[in-house]
Design a protein around this motif. Structure first.
Motif, short mmCIF file in Angstrom:
data_model
loop_
_atom_site.label_atom_id
_atom_site.label_comp_id
_atom_site.label_asym_id
_atom_site.label_seq_id
_atom_site.Cartn_x
_atom_site.Cartn_y
_atom_site.Cartn_z
N ALA A 2 19.48 41.17 47.58
CA ALA A 2 19.81 40.53 46.31
C ALA A 2 20.84 39.43 46.50
N GLY A 3 20.96 38.91 47.69
CA GLY A 3 21.86 37.79 47.94
C GLY A 3 23.32 38.14 47.79
N ILE A 4 23.71 39.34 48.23
CA ILE A 4 25.09 39.78 48.10
C ILE A 4 25.77 39.75 49.47
N THR A 5 26.88 39.08 49.55
CA THR A 5 27.67 39.08 50.77
C THR A 5 29.08 39.56 50.46
N GLN A 6 29.69 40.17 51.45
CA GLN A 6 31.07 40.64 51.32
C GLN A 6 31.89 40.10 52.47
N SER A 7 33.14 39.77 52.16
CA SER A 7 34.04 39.31 53.23
C SER A 7 35.45 39.80 52.96
N PRO A 8 36.20 40.17 54.03
CA PRO A 8 35.68 40.29 55.39
C PRO A 8 34.82 41.54 55.54
N GLU A 14 48.49 46.56 57.25
CA GLU A 14 49.61 47.51 57.26
C GLU A 14 49.94 47.98 55.85
N THR A 15 50.48 49.18 55.76
CA THR A 15 50.92 49.73 54.48
C THR A 15 51.87 48.76 53.79
N GLY A 16 51.64 48.56 52.48
CA GLY A 16 52.52 47.71 51.69
C GLY A 16 52.09 46.27 51.56
N THR A 17 51.10 45.86 52.34
CA THR A 17 50.65 44.46 52.26
C THR A 17 49.54 44.33 51.22
N PRO A 18 49.45 43.17 50.56
CA PRO A 18 48.34 42.95 49.64
C PRO A 18 47.08 42.58 50.41
N VAL A 19 45.94 42.99 49.88
CA VAL A 19 44.66 42.71 50.52
C VAL A 19 43.67 42.31 49.43
N THR A 20 42.88 41.29 49.70
CA THR A 20 41.82 40.88 48.76
C THR A 20 40.48 40.89 49.47
N SER A 65 43.16 45.93 41.50
CA SER A 65 42.89 45.01 40.40
C SER A 65 41.71 44.13 40.80
N VAL A 66 41.07 43.52 39.81
CA VAL A 66 39.90 42.68 40.08
C VAL A 66 40.03 41.39 39.28
N THR A 77 41.46 43.34 44.64
CA THR A 77 42.77 43.22 45.27
C THR A 77 43.47 44.57 45.30
N LEU A 78 43.95 44.91 46.49
CA LEU A 78 44.84 46.05 46.65
C LEU A 78 46.25 45.46 46.63
N GLU A 79 46.99 45.74 45.58
CA GLU A 79 48.26 45.05 45.38
C GLU A 79 49.28 45.39 46.47
N SER A 80 49.29 46.65 46.90
CA SER A 80 50.19 47.10 47.96
C SER A 80 49.46 48.23 48.68
N ALA A 81 48.78 47.89 49.76
CA ALA A 81 47.86 48.84 50.39
C ALA A 81 48.57 50.11 50.85
N THR A 82 47.88 51.24 50.67
CA THR A 82 48.38 52.53 51.15
C THR A 82 47.33 53.16 52.05
N SER A 83 47.75 54.13 52.85
CA SER A 83 46.81 54.75 53.79
C SER A 83 45.66 55.44 53.07
N SER A 84 45.89 55.88 51.83
CA SER A 84 44.83 56.55 51.06
C SER A 84 43.74 55.57 50.63
#
Lengths: 110, 112
Positions: A2-8, A14-20, A65-66, A77-84
């Protein structure tokens, strides 16, 4: 397909960093979803979108959040990443009641 | 919250054997879907059942929706190594046409 790609496709952070994470679709579908997949839990809905700037929470939305500023892109977005939040994340779209999934992003939070 | 429990969680069988996977809930679903997922990929839809009691066949796979629309089963006849994968059921609840609830998954391994 269906033409869906994800990145990365893979990310270690590391714990505490934001990730999108990004989901991109090419077929103008209205509904888009973010799931996480963990052993023994199947797929659990994090957030979903029913149009540009229209989003709603799923069952496991805490810490996430999205945003959807264009039809084709849905960002998680993971505002402050945790191991969970170490997991495999899947994006999906719905077409005629059927869901089509992207290839997934494997996220490891150390 | 609607829950879908699948059983068994794991199944390891030999080629040629038959098997059944169950998907159960206490909630009513307007429709139920089955997906198969292979390692490193997203789930792929196999079938959608809509009517209580409905039976659908896809080659060696038979899918049934319970009469009360609370459960479903997947039966595989003469399993082959290519059937190996994670099988997921998923349902649209009544009144929630935009959100799927996924089952816990059944991991199937078929060996020669």
């Amino acid at each position: 397909d269906a033409g869906i790609t994800q990145s990365p496709r893979h990310k270690v952070t590391e714990t505490g960093t934001p990730v999108t994470l990004r989901c991109h679709q090419t077929e103008n579908h209205r509904y888009m979803y973010w799931y996480r997949q963990d052993p023994g839990h199947g797929l659990r809905l994090i957030h979903y979108s029913y149009g540009v700037k229209d989003t709603d929470k799923g069952e496991v939305s805490d810490g996430y959040s999205v945003s959807r500023s264009k039809t084709e892109d849905f960002l998680l977005t993971l505002e402050s990443a945790t191991s969970s939040q170490t997991s495999v994340y899947f994006c999906a779209i719905t077409a005629l009641g059927e869901q089509y999934f992207g290839p997934g992003t494997r996220l490891t939070v150390t | 919250t609607q829950l879908l429990e699948q059983s068994p969680q794991f199944l390891s069988i030999q080629e040629g054997e038959n098997l059944t996977v169950y998907c159960n809930s206490s909630s009513v679903f307007s429709s139920l879907q089955w997906y198969r997922q292979e390692p490193g990929e997203g789930p792929v839809l196999l079938v959608t059942v809509v009517t209580g009691g409905e039976v659908k066949k896809l080659k060696r796979l038979t899918f049934q929706f319970g009469d009360a629309r609370k459960d479903s089963s997947l039966h595989i006849t003469a399993a082959q190594p290519g059937d190996t994968g994670l099988y997921l059921c998923a349902g649209y609840g009544t009144g929630t046409a935009s959100k799927l609830t996924f089952g816990t998954g059944t991991r199937l391994q078929v060996t020669l």
